[in-house]
Design a protein around this motif. Structure first.
Motif, short mmCIF file in Angstrom:
data_model
loop_
_atom_site.label_atom_id
_atom_site.label_comp_id
_atom_site.label_asym_id
_atom_site.label_seq_id
_atom_site.Cartn_x
_atom_site.Cartn_y
_atom_site.Cartn_z
N GLY A 37 49.99 23.84 11.00
CA GLY A 37 49.87 22.77 11.99
C GLY A 37 48.52 22.73 12.68
O GLY A 37 48.25 21.82 13.47
N GLY A 38 47.67 23.70 12.40
CA GLY A 38 46.34 23.74 12.99
C GLY A 38 46.04 25.09 13.61
O GLY A 38 46.93 25.95 13.70
N PRO A 39 44.81 25.30 14.04
CA PRO A 39 44.41 26.58 14.62
C PRO A 39 45.27 26.93 15.83
O PRO A 39 45.76 26.05 16.53
N ALA A 40 45.41 28.23 16.07
CA ALA A 40 46.21 28.69 17.21
C ALA A 40 45.62 29.98 17.74
O ALA A 40 45.00 30.76 17.00
N SER A 41 45.85 30.21 19.01
CA SER A 41 45.46 31.48 19.63
C SER A 41 46.53 32.52 19.33
O SER A 41 47.63 32.20 18.87
N PHE A 42 46.23 33.77 19.63
CA PHE A 42 47.20 34.84 19.45
C PHE A 42 48.45 34.55 20.27
O PHE A 42 49.57 34.65 19.77
N VAL A 49 56.15 31.81 16.99
CA VAL A 49 56.94 32.61 16.06
C VAL A 49 58.19 33.14 16.76
O VAL A 49 59.27 33.13 16.21
N GLY A 50 58.07 33.59 17.98
CA GLY A 50 59.23 34.06 18.74
C GLY A 50 59.85 35.32 18.18
O GLY A 50 60.16 35.39 17.01
N GLY A 51 59.98 36.33 19.01
CA GLY A 51 60.63 37.56 18.60
C GLY A 51 59.72 38.57 17.93
O GLY A 51 60.16 39.67 17.59
N ILE A 52 58.48 38.24 17.75
CA ILE A 52 57.53 39.16 17.10
C ILE A 52 56.78 39.92 18.18
O ILE A 52 56.39 39.35 19.20
N SER A 53 56.59 41.21 17.98
CA SER A 53 55.84 42.01 18.94
C SER A 53 54.34 41.78 18.75
O SER A 53 53.90 41.35 17.68
N ASP A 54 53.57 42.08 19.78
CA ASP A 54 52.12 41.93 19.69
C ASP A 54 51.55 42.78 18.57
O ASP A 54 50.67 42.33 17.82
N LEU A 69 43.79 34.44 3.51
CA LEU A 69 44.61 33.27 3.86
C LEU A 69 44.37 32.78 5.28
O LEU A 69 44.64 31.61 5.58
N VAL A 70 43.90 33.66 6.15
CA VAL A 70 43.69 33.33 7.56
C VAL A 70 42.28 33.73 7.96
O VAL A 70 41.78 34.78 7.54
N ARG A 71 41.66 32.90 8.79
CA ARG A 71 40.33 33.19 9.33
C ARG A 71 40.46 33.41 10.83
O ARG A 71 41.09 32.63 11.53
N ARG A 72 39.86 34.48 11.31
CA ARG A 72 39.82 34.80 12.74
C ARG A 72 38.45 34.41 13.26
O ARG A 72 37.43 34.85 12.72
N THR A 73 38.44 33.59 14.32
CA THR A 73 37.18 33.14 14.89
C THR A 73 37.13 33.55 16.36
O THR A 73 38.09 33.31 17.10
N ALA A 81 37.49 33.68 23.56
CA ALA A 81 38.67 33.06 22.96
C ALA A 81 38.71 33.41 21.48
O ALA A 81 37.69 33.36 20.79
N VAL A 82 39.88 33.78 21.00
CA VAL A 82 40.07 34.08 19.59
C VAL A 82 41.06 33.08 19.03
O VAL A 82 42.12 32.85 19.61
N THR A 83 40.69 32.46 17.93
CA THR A 83 41.61 31.53 17.27
C THR A 83 41.79 31.94 15.82
O THR A 83 40.94 32.60 15.23
N TYR A 84 42.93 31.56 15.31
CA TYR A 84 43.28 31.84 13.92
C TYR A 84 43.55 30.52 13.24
O TYR A 84 44.15 29.62 13.83
N GLN A 85 43.09 30.40 12.00
CA GLN A 85 43.36 29.19 11.24
C GLN A 85 43.46 29.55 9.77
O GLN A 85 42.98 30.59 9.33
#
Length: 117
Positions: A37-42, A49-54, A69-73, A81-85
């Motif tokens: 659905g697009g980039p997201a923060s941690f 996701v819900g229910g997942i630990s840090d 598969l995922v890029r961390r920026t 700010a850290v985003t994942y996409q």
């Protein structure tokens, strides 16, 4: 290598084993689905996701990044700010996951909730 050798049962089974071993690992498919659905923060990922630990989310994001598969920026900010996409390879999974979800809706019975859910 000829195309015939690439499509032997052993080669196809091995590829499926690798794919399901990776995507079937708890949370990986969901994380990819959220990032489709697009980039997201941690924090955004953790909420979605819900229910997942840090620590597990961090581990899964690291695995997904190492698999390409995922890029961390990181934006140095301030504030930092850290985003994942999804990368191009990660985004290429979207149609496959959409088809798998459609198949599950059409072919698998919905789990019934018993007790306190």
């Amino acid at each position: 290598m000829t195309e015939e050798l690439l499509h032997t049962p052993e080669a196809c089974d091995g590829a499926l084993v690798r794919a399901f071993g990776f995507l079937g690992k708890r949370w990986n498919g969901l994380i990819i689905g959220v990032l489709a659905g697009g980039p997201a923060s941690f924090t955004g990922l953790r909420r979605a996701v819900g229910g997942i630990s840090d620590s597990v989310l961090s581990d899964r994001l690291t695995e997904l990044a190492l698999a390409g598969l995922v890029r961390r920026t990181v934006d140095d900010g301030p504030p930092v700010a850290v985003t994942y996409q999804l990368t191009e390879a990660g985004a290429s999974l979207r149609p496959v996951l959409d088809q798998l979800a459609t198949w599950a809706r059409d072919s698998l019975p919905e789990e019934r909730c018993t007790g306190s859910c």
